[in-house]
Scaffold this motif. Structure first.
Motif, PDB file in Angstrom:
ATOM      1  N   ASP A 160     -32.841  45.704 -22.169  1.00 57.53           N
ATOM      2  CA  ASP A 160     -31.717  45.244 -22.494  1.00 57.53           C
ATOM      3  C   ASP A 160     -31.241  45.647 -23.844  1.00 57.53           C
ATOM      4  OD1 ASP A 160     -29.719  43.294 -23.502  1.00 57.53           O
ATOM      5  OD2 ASP A 160     -30.861  41.477 -22.672  1.00 57.53           O
ATOM      6  N   VAL A 161     -30.237  46.517 -23.607  1.00 53.90           N
ATOM      7  CA  VAL A 161     -29.801  47.345 -24.932  1.00 53.90           C
ATOM      8  C   VAL A 161     -29.115  46.278 -25.785  1.00 53.90           C
ATOM      9  CG1 VAL A 161     -28.233  49.127 -25.774  1.00 53.90           C
ATOM     10  CG2 VAL A 161     -29.659  49.456 -24.014  1.00 53.90           C
ATOM     11  N   ALA A 162     -28.449  45.478 -25.516  1.00 54.46           N
ATOM     12  CA  ALA A 162     -27.729  44.536 -26.306  1.00 54.46           C
ATOM     13  C   ALA A 162     -28.929  43.656 -27.220  1.00 54.46           C
ATOM     14  CB  ALA A 162     -26.679  43.680 -25.606  1.00 54.46           C
ATOM     15  N   ALA A 163     -29.775  42.876 -26.438  1.00 58.70           N
ATOM     16  CA  ALA A 163     -30.782  42.287 -27.030  1.00 58.70           C
ATOM     17  C   ALA A 163     -31.479  42.870 -27.916  1.00 58.70           C
ATOM     18  CB  ALA A 163     -31.708  41.551 -25.888  1.00 58.70           C
ATOM     19  N   THR A 164     -31.979  44.365 -27.702  1.00 56.71           N
ATOM     20  CA  THR A 164     -32.614  45.216 -28.360  1.00 56.71           C
ATOM     21  C   THR A 164     -31.891  45.620 -29.790  1.00 56.71           C
ATOM     22  OG1 THR A 164     -33.923  46.144 -26.592  1.00 56.71           O
ATOM     23  CG2 THR A 164     -34.061  47.300 -28.418  1.00 56.71           C
ATOM     24  N   ARG A 165     -30.710  46.027 -29.489  1.00 61.10           N
ATOM     25  CA  ARG A 165     -29.720  46.131 -30.613  1.00 61.10           C
ATOM     26  C   ARG A 165     -29.740  44.832 -31.816  1.00 61.10           C
ATOM     27  NH1 ARG A 165     -24.120  45.227 -28.731  1.00 61.10           N
ATOM     28  NH2 ARG A 165     -24.888  43.316 -28.782  1.00 61.10           N
ATOM     29  N   ASP A 166     -29.613  43.626 -31.263  1.00 64.64           N
ATOM     30  CA  ASP A 166     -29.588  42.442 -31.960  1.00 64.64           C
ATOM     31  C   ASP A 166     -30.772  42.455 -32.926  1.00 64.64           C
ATOM     32  OD1 ASP A 166     -26.924  42.353 -30.810  1.00 64.64           O
ATOM     33  OD2 ASP A 166     -27.463  40.597 -29.603  1.00 64.64           O
ATOM     34  N   TRP A 167     -31.972  42.621 -31.879  1.00 71.44           N
ATOM     35  CA  TRP A 167     -33.275  42.450 -32.893  1.00 71.44           C
ATOM     36  C   TRP A 167     -33.438  43.455 -34.013  1.00 71.44           C
ATOM     37  CZ3 TRP A 167     -37.328  45.300 -34.372  1.00 71.44           C
ATOM     38  CH2 TRP A 167     -38.683  44.541 -34.702  1.00 71.44           C
ATOM     39  N   TYR A 168     -32.947  44.788 -33.792  1.00 71.94           N
ATOM     40  CA  TYR A 168     -32.927  45.785 -34.737  1.00 71.94           C
ATOM     41  C   TYR A 168     -31.889  45.566 -35.803  1.00 71.94           C
ATOM     42  CZ  TYR A 168     -36.632  48.691 -32.861  1.00 71.94           C
ATOM     43  OH  TYR A 168     -37.918  49.318 -32.393  1.00 71.94           O
ATOM     44  N   VAL A 169     -30.850  45.033 -35.552  1.00 75.11           N
ATOM     45  CA  VAL A 169     -29.781  44.423 -36.714  1.00 75.11           C
ATOM     46  C   VAL A 169     -30.619  43.619 -37.367  1.00 75.11           C
ATOM     47  CG1 VAL A 169     -27.721  43.162 -37.290  1.00 75.11           C
ATOM     48  CG2 VAL A 169     -27.530  44.828 -35.127  1.00 75.11           C
ATOM     49  N   GLN A 170     -31.275  42.406 -37.011  1.00 73.82           N
ATOM     50  CA  GLN A 170     -32.136  41.628 -37.765  1.00 73.82           C
ATOM     51  C   GLN A 170     -33.038  42.436 -38.529  1.00 73.82           C
ATOM     52  OE1 GLN A 170     -33.123  38.389 -35.043  1.00 73.82           O
ATOM     53  NE2 GLN A 170     -32.419  37.177 -36.635  1.00 73.82           N
ATOM     54  N   ALA A 171     -33.903  43.046 -37.785  1.00 73.90           N
ATOM     55  CA  ALA A 171     -35.015  43.686 -38.634  1.00 73.90           C
ATOM     56  C   ALA A 171     -34.598  44.821 -39.680  1.00 73.90           C
ATOM     57  CB  ALA A 171     -35.728  44.502 -37.366  1.00 73.90           C
ATOM     58  N   LEU A 172     -33.518  45.800 -39.504  1.00 81.20           N
ATOM     59  CA  LEU A 172     -33.237  46.642 -40.434  1.00 81.20           C
ATOM     60  C   LEU A 172     -31.977  46.184 -41.513  1.00 81.20           C
ATOM     61  CD1 LEU A 172     -32.568  49.305 -37.718  1.00 81.20           C
ATOM     62  CD2 LEU A 172     -34.695  49.137 -39.048  1.00 81.20           C
ATOM     63  N   GLY A 173     -31.309  45.012 -40.926  1.00 81.14           N
ATOM     64  CA  GLY A 173     -30.354  44.576 -41.914  1.00 81.14           C
ATOM     65  C   GLY A 173     -28.934  45.648 -42.052  1.00 81.14           C
ATOM     66  N   VAL A 174     -28.871  46.353 -40.971  1.00 84.67           N
ATOM     67  CA  VAL A 174     -27.653  47.135 -40.979  1.00 84.67           C
ATOM     68  C   VAL A 174     -27.137  47.005 -39.679  1.00 84.67           C
ATOM     69  CG1 VAL A 174     -28.305  48.780 -42.620  1.00 84.67           C
ATOM     70  CG2 VAL A 174     -28.912  49.149 -40.362  1.00 84.67           C
ATOM     71  N   GLN A 175     -25.707  47.214 -39.596  1.00 85.42           N
ATOM     72  CA  GLN A 175     -25.079  47.267 -38.023  1.00 85.42           C
ATOM     73  C   GLN A 175     -25.057  48.590 -37.388  1.00 85.42           C
ATOM     74  OE1 GLN A 175     -23.661  44.626 -36.389  1.00 85.42           O
ATOM     75  NE2 GLN A 175     -24.534  43.123 -37.854  1.00 85.42           N
ATOM     76  N   PRO A 176     -25.016  48.777 -36.088  1.00 90.76           N
ATOM     77  CA  PRO A 176     -25.130  50.188 -35.305  1.00 90.76           C
ATOM     78  C   PRO A 176     -23.496  50.813 -35.840  1.00 90.76           C
ATOM     79  CG  PRO A 176     -24.858  48.371 -33.864  1.00 90.76           C
ATOM     80  CD  PRO A 176     -25.110  47.731 -35.306  1.00 90.76           C
TER      81      PRO A 176
END
Length: 138
Positions: free
Chosen positions: A19-35
């Protein structure tokens, strides 16, 4: 022989996701940056990419079904891709010294990004990319 090293620098790390969208959202939280890049779009991405750190290195999240069949069913995993100037030449060279194809040479969109990965004779994955972004950063 060229004086430019064949592997010029780590250009990209890809994380597979169901689930790319869910994984993206997690990494946004983890990294503090937007793709900075989402393909085909942000609502239903198949690929998302972040630029991180001082060198703006690329961390990509890719839909698992785009991976080579041997990797698609497995959980986890990362493919680190090294930039090469001549992707086809490097693949040919590696095959001449007993590497085998893991992922064929594959164009990624219309902007000049092309990837491949090889298995060395010991079973390790060597990810390769021709990346206009990597060249721009030099």
């Amino acid at each position: 022989m060229s004086t430019t090293p064949a592997l010029r620098g780590l250009a990209q790390v890809n994380i597979p996701a169901d689930d790319v969208a869910a994984t993206r959202d997690w990494y946004v939280q983890a990294l503090g940056v937007q793709p900075y890049f989402q393909q085909p779009d942000a609502a239903e991405p198949a690929y998302v990419e972040f630029r991180l750190g001082d060198r703006r290195d690329e961390l990509g999240i890719i839909d698992r079904h785009y991976l080579p069949p041997s990797e698609a069913a497995a959980g986890g995993g990362v493919i680190a891709r090294w930039h090469v100037d001549d992707l086809e030449g490097m693949v040919t060279h590696l095959m001449s010294i007993r590497a085998t194809e893991h992922e064929p040479i594959t164009p990624r969109g219309d902007e000049g990004f092309v990837t491949a990965s090889m298995l060395d004779p010991f079973g390790n994955i060597l990810g390769l990319i021709h990346s206009p972004h990597f060249l721009e950063q030099l």
